[in-house]
Design a protein around this motif. Structure first.
Motif, short mmCIF file in Angstrom:
data_model
loop_
_atom_site.label_atom_id
_atom_site.label_comp_id
_atom_site.label_asym_id
_atom_site.label_seq_id
_atom_site.Cartn_x
_atom_site.Cartn_y
_atom_site.Cartn_z
N PRO A 281 0.81 -1.23 0.00
CA PRO A 281 0.00 0.00 0.00
C PRO A 281 0.83 1.27 0.00
O PRO A 281 1.99 1.29 0.43
N PHE A 282 0.22 2.32 -0.50
CA PHE A 282 0.75 3.67 -0.34
C PHE A 282 -0.43 4.62 -0.36
O PHE A 282 -1.02 4.87 -1.44
N GLU A 283 -0.81 5.11 0.81
CA GLU A 283 -1.99 5.96 0.91
C GLU A 283 -1.83 7.23 0.09
O GLU A 283 -0.78 7.87 0.11
N GLY A 284 -2.86 7.57 -0.64
CA GLY A 284 -2.86 8.77 -1.46
C GLY A 284 -2.47 8.52 -2.90
O GLY A 284 -2.75 9.35 -3.76
N ALA A 285 -1.82 7.38 -3.18
CA ALA A 285 -1.45 7.08 -4.56
C ALA A 285 -2.70 6.82 -5.38
O ALA A 285 -3.66 6.21 -4.91
N ILE A 286 -2.67 7.28 -6.61
CA ILE A 286 -3.81 7.07 -7.52
C ILE A 286 -3.38 6.20 -8.70
O ILE A 286 -4.21 5.62 -9.40
N GLY A 287 -2.07 6.09 -8.94
CA GLY A 287 -1.55 5.28 -10.03
C GLY A 287 -0.04 5.22 -9.94
O GLY A 287 0.59 6.10 -9.35
N ALA A 288 0.54 4.15 -10.48
CA ALA A 288 2.00 4.02 -10.57
C ALA A 288 2.41 4.29 -12.01
O ALA A 288 1.82 3.75 -12.95
N ILE A 289 3.42 5.12 -12.19
CA ILE A 289 3.79 5.60 -13.52
C ILE A 289 5.22 5.19 -13.87
O ILE A 289 6.10 5.17 -13.01
N ASP A 290 5.42 4.83 -15.13
CA ASP A 290 6.76 4.55 -15.63
C ASP A 290 6.70 4.50 -17.16
O ASP A 290 5.62 4.54 -17.75
N CYS A 291 7.87 4.41 -17.77
CA CYS A 291 7.97 4.30 -19.22
C CYS A 291 8.72 3.03 -19.59
O CYS A 291 9.51 2.49 -18.80
N THR A 292 8.49 2.57 -20.80
CA THR A 292 9.19 1.40 -21.33
C THR A 292 9.42 1.61 -22.82
O THR A 292 8.65 2.31 -23.49
#
Length: 257
Positions: free
Chosen positions: A30-41
């Motif tokens: 968990p990570f409270e407040g996160a709405i999405g995890a972002i990265d590039c490929t």
């Protein structure tokens, strides 16, 4: 494009964003407040006939640099395959409509809502990133460890995405010009979300963590607005980071103390 928007949608309403935060608050990592995890490929393509040098990534291969934002269920919230491989992650984020939307909602008073990214992204009040090289007994280390564990879902997503749609894998090359290759990435994103929503994937169901109770924000939004105007977004984002660390890791020392 209409099909992409139907199946790949970033949370646009306050209710949708609240549901997104709840997913990360109750996720296995968990990570409270996160709405999405972002990265590039990188998705490799043939060398284009125009602006060929712009598509050469730092590995020396021609590619698109594809940005994705996902939730803990590996649902794609946003996919952006329009940029050439020479563009770095921070630049792609800086031109992203999602960044503009997050800044807009922040300026409208919405707090405790962030995509979470790695160190390739800029720290902003509406995007949280890790801190590097702090001892294990510090709040900074604990914060970074929690953020990186929660953010790892996007790395897992890329693994699943490229293993299912093999044309996107590191060993393959899309044999088309960039604009058509981007359409293929979008099509794979739609099919991926269909698989997730219809439960056609072969992933084992994961146990959800207990719901974490959020800590109320003790910083007046007006104070945050004043600091943002006076010192800029990075300084305010650092203050937000410090507040998160004090609240979530009260039993650890601050590295600056």
């Amino acid at each position: 494009m209409a099909t992409v928007l139907k199946w790949v949608k970033f949370p646009t309403t306050a209710i949708d964003r609240q549901q997104g935060r709840e997913k990360f608050a109750t996720a296995p990592q968990p990570f409270e407040g996160a709405i999405g995890a972002i990265d590039c490929t990188f998705v490799h393509i043939l060398a284009p006939s125009e602006h060929e040098e712009a598509f050469v990534n730092h590995h020396g291969r021609h590619s698109l640099n594809v940005q994705a934002i996902v939730d803990p269920d590996l649902t794609i919230l946003n996919i952006n395959p329009r940029h050439p491989g020479a563009r770095n992650d921070a630049y792609i984020w800086s031109t992203s409509p999602i960044r503009r939307a997050m800044e807009f909602h922040y300026n409208r008073g919405e707090r405790r809502t962030w995509p979470i990214g790695d160190a390739g992204y800029p720290l902003e009040p509406w995007l949280l990133t890790p801190l590097a090289n702090f001892p294990e007994d510090t709040r900074q280390h604990q914060y970074t460890q929690q953020l990186c564990k929660a953010r790892s879902v996007v790395e897992r997503f890329f693994g699943v995405f490229k293993s299912v749609w093999r044309c996107l894998s590191y060993q393959r090359v899309l044999m088309y010009e960039p604009a058509f290759a981007a359409k293929i990435v979008n099509a794979c994103a739609v099919l991926h979300n269909m698989r997730v929503q219809l439960r056609l994937n072969n992933e084992d169901d994961e146990q959800l963590a207990p719901i974490a109770h959020p800590v109320e924000n003790d910083v007046d939004p007006m104070d945050q607005d004043e600091e943002y105007n006076r010192r800029g977004p990075r300084a305010l984002a650092q203050r937000i980071q410090q507040q998160i660390m004090r609240e979530r890791f009260p039993n650890f020392r601050d590295a600056e103390e």
